[in-house]
Design a protein around this motif. Structure first.
Motif, PDB file in Angstrom:
ATOM      1  N   ASN A  16       0.809  -1.234   0.002  1.00 44.01           N
ATOM      2  CA  ASN A  16       0.082   0.092   0.089  1.00 44.01           C
ATOM      3  C   ASN A  16       0.793   1.370  -0.068  1.00 44.01           C
ATOM      4  OD1 ASN A  16      -3.004  -0.390  -0.112  1.00 44.01           O
ATOM      5  ND2 ASN A  16      -2.560  -1.547   1.507  1.00 44.01           N
ATOM      6  N   ILE A 109      -5.588   2.185   6.582  1.00 40.33           N
ATOM      7  CA  ILE A 109      -6.344   1.403   5.958  1.00 40.33           C
ATOM      8  C   ILE A 109      -6.579   0.105   6.568  1.00 40.33           C
ATOM      9  CG2 ILE A 109      -4.404   0.524   4.306  1.00 40.33           C
ATOM     10  CD1 ILE A 109      -6.275   0.617   1.823  1.00 40.33           C
ATOM     11  N   CYS A 136     -12.432  -3.162   1.645  1.00 43.80           N
ATOM     12  CA  CYS A 136     -11.361  -2.495   2.553  1.00 43.80           C
ATOM     13  C   CYS A 136     -12.111  -1.088   2.808  1.00 43.80           C
ATOM     14  CB  CYS A 136     -10.212  -2.209   1.885  1.00 43.80           C
ATOM     15  SG  CYS A 136     -10.215  -1.602   0.284  1.00 43.80           S
ATOM     16  N   GLU A 175      -7.403  -2.125  -2.287  1.00 50.51           N
ATOM     17  CA  GLU A 175      -6.606  -1.081  -1.375  1.00 50.51           C
ATOM     18  C   GLU A 175      -5.706  -0.305  -2.100  1.00 50.51           C
ATOM     19  OE1 GLU A 175      -6.112  -3.966   2.456  1.00 50.51           O
ATOM     20  OE2 GLU A 175      -4.779  -3.712   1.105  1.00 50.51           O
ATOM     21  N   TYR A 179      -6.565   3.812  -1.640  1.00 53.75           N
ATOM     22  CA  TYR A 179      -5.810   4.463  -0.827  1.00 53.75           C
ATOM     23  C   TYR A 179      -5.349   5.646  -1.570  1.00 53.75           C
ATOM     24  CZ  TYR A 179      -3.617   4.682   3.735  1.00 53.75           C
ATOM     25  OH  TYR A 179      -3.314   4.989   5.041  1.00 53.75           O
TER      26      TYR A 179
END
Length: 316
Positions: A16, A109, A136, A175, A179
């Motif tokens: 991420n 997250i 998520c 994700e 994000y």
């Protein structure tokens, strides 16, 4: 464009973090990564950051109490000039003191559709519950685990025969999409006129007998059937500013404020020396100070009887 400075905390692979890093390479991305920090010096994500030229810091948390360790991280974040913190697979519970220092400026997250399945083993819980979706969530960090306001979510369908591993793989793809764009929107909101007006409105309307009208095309706040104590200027006469206009004592106070911080304070056109403009769109607004400015401006125009009630209330 001035880019917001973001530090990322990781504990492992840093996928991420990498999604945030590569999104930041886009010219129109409103943030940049200034530090990647890890509580495991062997975290693979550190190598990704180093290869891409992002500063890194790491130290094992073993042997240090939580407060002491978090104080070391905070020191590194401030040295790097970070304005925001993004948790990306950071597997440590943060101390309340650390969270307080970064209140409203730290995101996390989490691999579930909050408020479902806080903590660990989220995919197993979703599968065992027979849920049609995993997914998520990105939320603002508060002292309670996975409990802050949710900014964005992305559902991921759970297929027949899914295992924890197969679902986790697809959620990870989600994700990486969610994000970067959520972080981008978050760092920009302190420059978004609608958000700024909303913050001022909430504070102004909390004052006794306050009302709102539109004056000269600006949101204007006053005492019901009384004088005005605040305006919000949005690109007024093409000046490009989003600012709060409040009452002050006069030209001397106005000049002192402008000398103190000429980027933030200014003499608003057509309002005279009894008002000052305070820029809200610089990205670092102190909202407690804005609340106090509104209160003082309200007191400057409030009838004595009404102002006296405020004083009595504050004694209690």
């Amino acid at each position: 464009m001035m880019k917001a400075k973001v530090a990322v905390l990781i504990s492992g692979a840093g996928t991420n973090m990498a999604a945030l890093l590569y999104a930041a390479k886009a010219e129109d991305c409103p943030y940049e990564l200034v530090l990647v920090a890890a509580n495991d010096p062997g975290a693979p994500g550190l190598r990704i950051a180093e290869t891409e030229g992002v500063a890194t810091w790491s130290l094992s948390h073993k042997g240090l109490n939580r407060d002491a360790y978090d104080a070391l991280i905070d020191e590194q974040l401030r040295k790097a000039g970070a304005e925001f913190v993004a948790l990306a697979g950071y597997m440590r519970i943060l101390s309340d003191e650390f969270v307080a220092k970064w209140q409203g400026r730290m995101l996390n997250i989490h691999p579930s559709l909050l408020p479902l399945y806080k903590g660990l083993d989220t995919h197993r819980q979703a599968i065992d519950a027979g849920d049609p979706f995993g997914g998520c969530s990105i939320h603002i960090v508060t002292p309670a685990l996975d409990d802050g306001p949710v900014l964005a979510q992305m559902p991921v369908a759970i297929a027949a025969g899914d295992t924890v591993e197969t679902l986790a793989t697809r959620v990870r793809f989600a994700e990486h999409q969610l994000y970067p764009k959520t972080l981008a929107a978050f760092v920009m909101r302190e420059r978004n006129p609608d958000y700024l007006v909303g913050r001022v409105r909430a504070l102004a309307m909390a004052l006794p007998e306050a009302d709102e009208v539109s004056s000269h095309g600006m949101p204007c706040f006053g005492i019901v059937k009384g004088k005005k104590f605040a305006y919000v200027s949005q690109d007024h006469h093409g000046d490009g500013k989003t600012a709060l206009l409040v009452k002050i004592s006069g030209v001397e106070e106005q000049a002192m404020l402008i000398e103190l911080d000429e980027d933030r304070y200014y003499r608003p056109a057509y309002f005279g020396d009894g008002w000052v403009g305070i820029r809200l769109d610089l990205g670092d607004t102190d909202w407690e100070a804005i609340d106090e400015w509104l209160r003082k401006s309200w007191l400057a125009v409030a009838p004595k009887k009404l102002a006296g009630l405020i004083g009595v209330a504050e004694e209690f």
